[in-house]
Design a protein around this motif. Structure first.
Motif, PDB file in Angstrom:
ATOM      1  N   ALA A 134      30.413  50.655  49.889  1.00 16.12           N
ATOM      2  CA  ALA A 134      30.867  50.611  48.500  1.00 16.12           C
ATOM      3  C   ALA A 134      30.353  51.824  47.728  1.00 16.12           C
ATOM      4  CB  ALA A 134      30.397  49.331  47.836  1.00 16.12           C
ATOM      5  N   ARG A 135      29.152  52.212  48.047  1.00 13.02           N
ATOM      6  CA  ARG A 135      28.550  53.335  47.335  1.00 13.02           C
ATOM      7  C   ARG A 135      29.199  54.654  47.743  1.00 13.02           C
ATOM      8  NH1 ARG A 135      23.110  52.017  46.450  1.00 13.02           N
ATOM      9  NH2 ARG A 135      23.276  51.342  48.615  1.00 13.02           N
ATOM     10  N   ASN A 136      29.395  54.814  49.055  1.00 15.34           N
ATOM     11  CA  ASN A 136      29.888  56.097  49.543  1.00 15.34           C
ATOM     12  C   ASN A 136      31.380  56.287  49.324  1.00 15.34           C
ATOM     13  OD1 ASN A 136      27.325  56.652  50.438  1.00 15.34           O
ATOM     14  ND2 ASN A 136      27.691  55.730  52.456  1.00 15.34           N
ATOM     15  N   ASN A 137      32.069  55.189  49.256  1.00 18.82           N
ATOM     16  CA  ASN A 137      33.517  55.292  49.214  1.00 18.82           C
ATOM     17  C   ASN A 137      34.058  54.130  48.395  1.00 18.82           C
ATOM     18  OD1 ASN A 137      36.058  56.124  49.795  1.00 18.82           O
ATOM     19  ND2 ASN A 137      36.091  55.253  51.872  1.00 18.82           N
ATOM     20  N   PRO A 138      33.854  54.183  47.108  1.00 17.28           N
ATOM     21  CA  PRO A 138      34.155  53.028  46.255  1.00 17.28           C
ATOM     22  C   PRO A 138      35.605  52.559  46.401  1.00 17.28           C
ATOM     23  CG  PRO A 138      32.965  54.694  45.017  1.00 17.28           C
ATOM     24  CD  PRO A 138      33.350  55.303  46.326  1.00 17.28           C
ATOM     25  N   PRO A 139      35.776  51.290  46.730  1.00 13.08           N
ATOM     26  CA  PRO A 139      37.124  50.746  46.904  1.00 13.08           C
ATOM     27  C   PRO A 139      37.697  50.308  45.561  1.00 13.08           C
ATOM     28  CG  PRO A 139      35.509  49.071  47.399  1.00 13.08           C
ATOM     29  CD  PRO A 139      34.744  50.283  46.972  1.00 13.08           C
ATOM     30  N   GLN A 140      38.942  49.839  45.593  1.00 11.35           N
ATOM     31  CA  GLN A 140      39.539  49.331  44.362  1.00 11.35           C
ATOM     32  C   GLN A 140      39.138  47.887  44.109  1.00 11.35           C
ATOM     33  OE1 GLN A 140      41.556  51.828  46.079  1.00 11.35           O
ATOM     34  NE2 GLN A 140      40.537  52.883  44.424  1.00 11.35           N
ATOM     35  N   LEU A 141      38.729  47.217  45.181  1.00 10.06           N
ATOM     36  CA  LEU A 141      38.328  45.815  45.044  1.00 10.06           C
ATOM     37  C   LEU A 141      37.431  45.442  46.210  1.00 10.06           C
ATOM     38  CD1 LEU A 141      40.437  42.884  43.863  1.00 10.06           C
ATOM     39  CD2 LEU A 141      39.447  42.637  46.112  1.00 10.06           C
ATOM     40  N   ILE A 142      36.530  44.503  45.958  1.00  9.91           N
ATOM     41  CA  ILE A 142      35.645  44.045  47.026  1.00  9.91           C
ATOM     42  C   ILE A 142      35.821  42.552  47.234  1.00  9.91           C
ATOM     43  CG2 ILE A 142      33.235  43.748  47.718  1.00  9.91           C
ATOM     44  CD1 ILE A 142      32.592  46.254  46.032  1.00  9.91           C
ATOM     45  N   LEU A 143      36.000  42.153  48.485  1.00 12.69           N
ATOM     46  CA  LEU A 143      36.003  40.740  48.847  1.00 12.69           C
ATOM     47  C   LEU A 143      34.659  40.447  49.476  1.00 12.69           C
ATOM     48  CD1 LEU A 143      39.433  39.936  50.524  1.00 12.69           C
ATOM     49  CD2 LEU A 143      38.442  38.973  48.458  1.00 12.69           C
ATOM     50  N   LEU A 144      33.901  39.568  48.862  1.00 10.09           N
ATOM     51  CA  LEU A 144      32.533  39.361  49.330  1.00 10.09           C
ATOM     52  C   LEU A 144      32.299  37.912  49.729  1.00 10.09           C
ATOM     53  CD1 LEU A 144      29.500  40.194  49.549  1.00 10.09           C
ATOM     54  CD2 LEU A 144      29.320  39.692  47.103  1.00 10.09           C
ATOM     55  N   ASP A 145      31.919  37.721  50.981  1.00 16.87           N
ATOM     56  CA  ASP A 145      31.534  36.377  51.406  1.00 16.87           C
ATOM     57  C   ASP A 145      30.109  36.134  50.933  1.00 16.87           C
ATOM     58  OD1 ASP A 145      30.915  34.017  52.615  1.00 16.87           O
ATOM     59  OD2 ASP A 145      31.869  34.533  54.528  1.00 16.87           O
ATOM     60  N   LEU A 146      29.916  35.037  50.250  1.00 16.61           N
ATOM     61  CA  LEU A 146      28.572  34.788  49.710  1.00 16.61           C
ATOM     62  C   LEU A 146      27.594  34.315  50.777  1.00 16.61           C
ATOM     63  CD1 LEU A 146      28.840  33.336  46.121  1.00 16.61           C
ATOM     64  CD2 LEU A 146      28.365  35.636  46.903  1.00 16.61           C
ATOM     65  N   MET A 147      28.130  33.882  51.927  1.00 17.59           N
ATOM     66  CA  MET A 147      27.218  33.416  52.974  1.00 17.59           C
ATOM     67  C   MET A 147      27.097  34.479  54.043  1.00 17.59           C
ATOM     68  SD  MET A 147      28.465  29.506  53.278  1.00 17.59           S
ATOM     69  CE  MET A 147      27.052  29.093  54.290  1.00 17.59           C
ATOM     70  N   ARG A 169      45.002  42.806  36.702  1.00 18.93           N
ATOM     71  CA  ARG A 169      44.222  42.801  35.458  1.00 18.93           C
ATOM     72  C   ARG A 169      43.455  44.104  35.272  1.00 18.93           C
ATOM     73  NH1 ARG A 169      42.588  37.370  36.987  1.00 18.93           N
ATOM     74  NH2 ARG A 169      40.444  37.960  37.416  1.00 18.93           N
ATOM     75  N   ASN A 170      42.796  44.520  36.344  1.00 14.60           N
ATOM     76  CA  ASN A 170      41.915  45.679  36.188  1.00 14.60           C
ATOM     77  C   ASN A 170      42.663  46.997  36.162  1.00 14.60           C
ATOM     78  OD1 ASN A 170      40.110  43.505  36.937  1.00 14.60           O
ATOM     79  ND2 ASN A 170      38.585  45.138  37.008  1.00 14.60           N
ATOM     80  N   GLY A 171      43.853  46.982  36.700  1.00  9.35           N
ATOM     81  CA  GLY A 171      44.571  48.244  36.763  1.00  9.35           C
ATOM     82  C   GLY A 171      45.409  48.520  35.539  1.00  9.35           C
ATOM     83  N   GLU A 172      45.405  47.578  34.619  1.00 10.01           N
ATOM     84  CA  GLU A 172      46.332  47.693  33.506  1.00 10.01           C
ATOM     85  C   GLU A 172      46.069  48.867  32.584  1.00 10.01           C
ATOM     86  OE1 GLU A 172      46.374  43.914  31.667  1.00 10.01           O
ATOM     87  OE2 GLU A 172      47.854  43.131  33.064  1.00 10.01           O
ATOM     88  N   ALA A 173      44.811  49.144  32.382  1.00  8.56           N
ATOM     89  CA  ALA A 173      44.497  50.149  31.380  1.00  8.56           C
ATOM     90  C   ALA A 173      44.063  51.466  32.004  1.00  8.56           C
ATOM     91  CB  ALA A 173      43.402  49.636  30.458  1.00  8.56           C
TER      92      ALA A 173
END
Lengths: 224, 224
Positions: A41-54, A121-125
């Motif tokens: 995420a740091r080196n190559n920031p994506p447009q969205l992250i899907l994160l498993d909490l476990m 939502r996030n891409g709107e502006a």
DNA sequence: TGCTAACTGTCAGTTTTTTGGAAGCTTTCT
DNA sequence: AGAAAGCTTCCAAAAAACTGACAGTTAGCA
């Protein structure tokens, strides 16, 4: 091409998700643990992250906290995958800052819906690349600020602070709010720090310095 | 107070939802069918609509289409309740414009989460949040008060005092009540203090100063 | 790799503004 | 006229904001 970073340790599930993301036209990047996820995420920031909490090794919530706390990744929306019964409120609400969640077991279809919705939502502006307010000019692309045509050298914090105020001229922003947006989601620090940087910013802006008004008891605002 | 309109024909479920909405600090308004829902939404636009897609008489999707097509209600976010297997994509996506959905059977908790999430998202954006009473204008976002177009500089206490009165024009508020709401719940102080600040406020408001009426023996009120 | 300059966050002293309440004056009511 | 309620002025104390200094950190450069 929109990149989606999938942080998921169950390989089968990760592949399933990646497959469907690809089908939907995204570019999936899969990593199997939190540390790898943070690096990616740091080196190559994506447009969205899907994160498993476990996740093994590092708690998923910890990953989330770091993501939202780090400058480079704070703005990237995160959808979390969670098992029922976990404390969703805490994760999705203001405390940790996830943007949406899906409860396991979920249908892939539902997941894709959420992904699309959050991205919409996030891409709107889309931010304008140039701004002008009186004698002040900000070029976000070049990262260049001028006052009366003269270039002004700002540090990164000063620049972000200025952007925050200039993006919504007239609107009063509290020190707490500025701390959150400029310094990061869960930055814990003295609100006096904002004062200090404001002072520096004002002095660097010279003639345009007093375009930033203090609203005693509430915060600061940019003159319209 | 945020109003949530619940369009739901199953009475038990409607009551359950209303109960929890109230507990969360919302003001629920319940109607049992689509037509009533449309009327209510038009006459008294809520901050959010909860719409059951399985309604008698009129298809829920039809209600949604009308809501999103009408000027007055297009901006109100809608969360739909739906049974599994319905075509969620169509409803939530661009085609019909719902803002989020919950699949039946759902936990009330999840529903409340979605409600809060949607309200948070929508609350971030443009809330003009302006008030005008005769020559007086209050912009809460900019924290700006004008009288006859002239800006008036108020201190934080004066501003809060004015807001309290202006938010409910016509309503008489006792000194005790004002002390509580402006100065905080457990503030202990002289009610004469209110007088002092009111005097200052009136004098600063100039021509609009006498919009604040003294109700002898009871308190103060804002002229309607 | 080591050195240097720049940047950051915190703190504490200073300045500015606001605030609460006291006291005396004015208005209103009976 | 007398009493009660409200208004106004004033000032010391408190709160809020500003500013410069300092030390730890980071980033750039040789």
């Amino acid at each position: 091409m929109q990149t989606v970073l999938v942080i998921e340790d169950e390989q089968d599930l990760a592949e399933l998700i990646a497959f469907h993301l690809e089908k939907e036209g995204f570019h999936p990047v899969v990593v199997a643990d939190g540390l790898a996820g943070l690096n990616e995420a740091r080196n190559n920031p994506p447009q969205l992250i899907l994160l498993d909490l476990m996740l093994p090794g590092m708690m998923g919530t910890e990953v989330l906290r770091i993501l939202k706390g780090a400058e480079k990744t704070a703005a990237v929306p995160v959808v979390v995958l969670t098992a029922k019964g976990e404390e969703i409120d805490r994760v999705v609400g203001f405390e940790l800052g996830a943007d949406d969640y899906v409860v396991k077991p979920f249908s892939v279809r539902e997941l894709m819906l959420r992904v699309r919705a959050v991205l919409r939502r996030n891409g709107e502006a889309p931010k304008p690349s140039q701004m002008a307010l009186g004698p002040l000019t900000i070029d976000t692309e070049q990262h260049l600020v001028t006052v009366d045509g003269e270039e002004v050298q700002l540090t990164s914090t000063e620049y972000k602070l200025l952007m925050n105020l200039a993006e919504r001229p007239g609107r009063v922003q509290s020190r707490e709010h500025l701390l959150q947006t400029v310094w990061g989601y869960n930055y814990i620090g003295d609100t006096r720090t904002v004062d200090t940087h404001l002072t520096r910013l004002r002095s660097k802006l010279g003639a345009a310095g007093d375009m930033i008004k203090t609203v005693r008891g509430f915060g600061y605002k940019m003159e319209q």
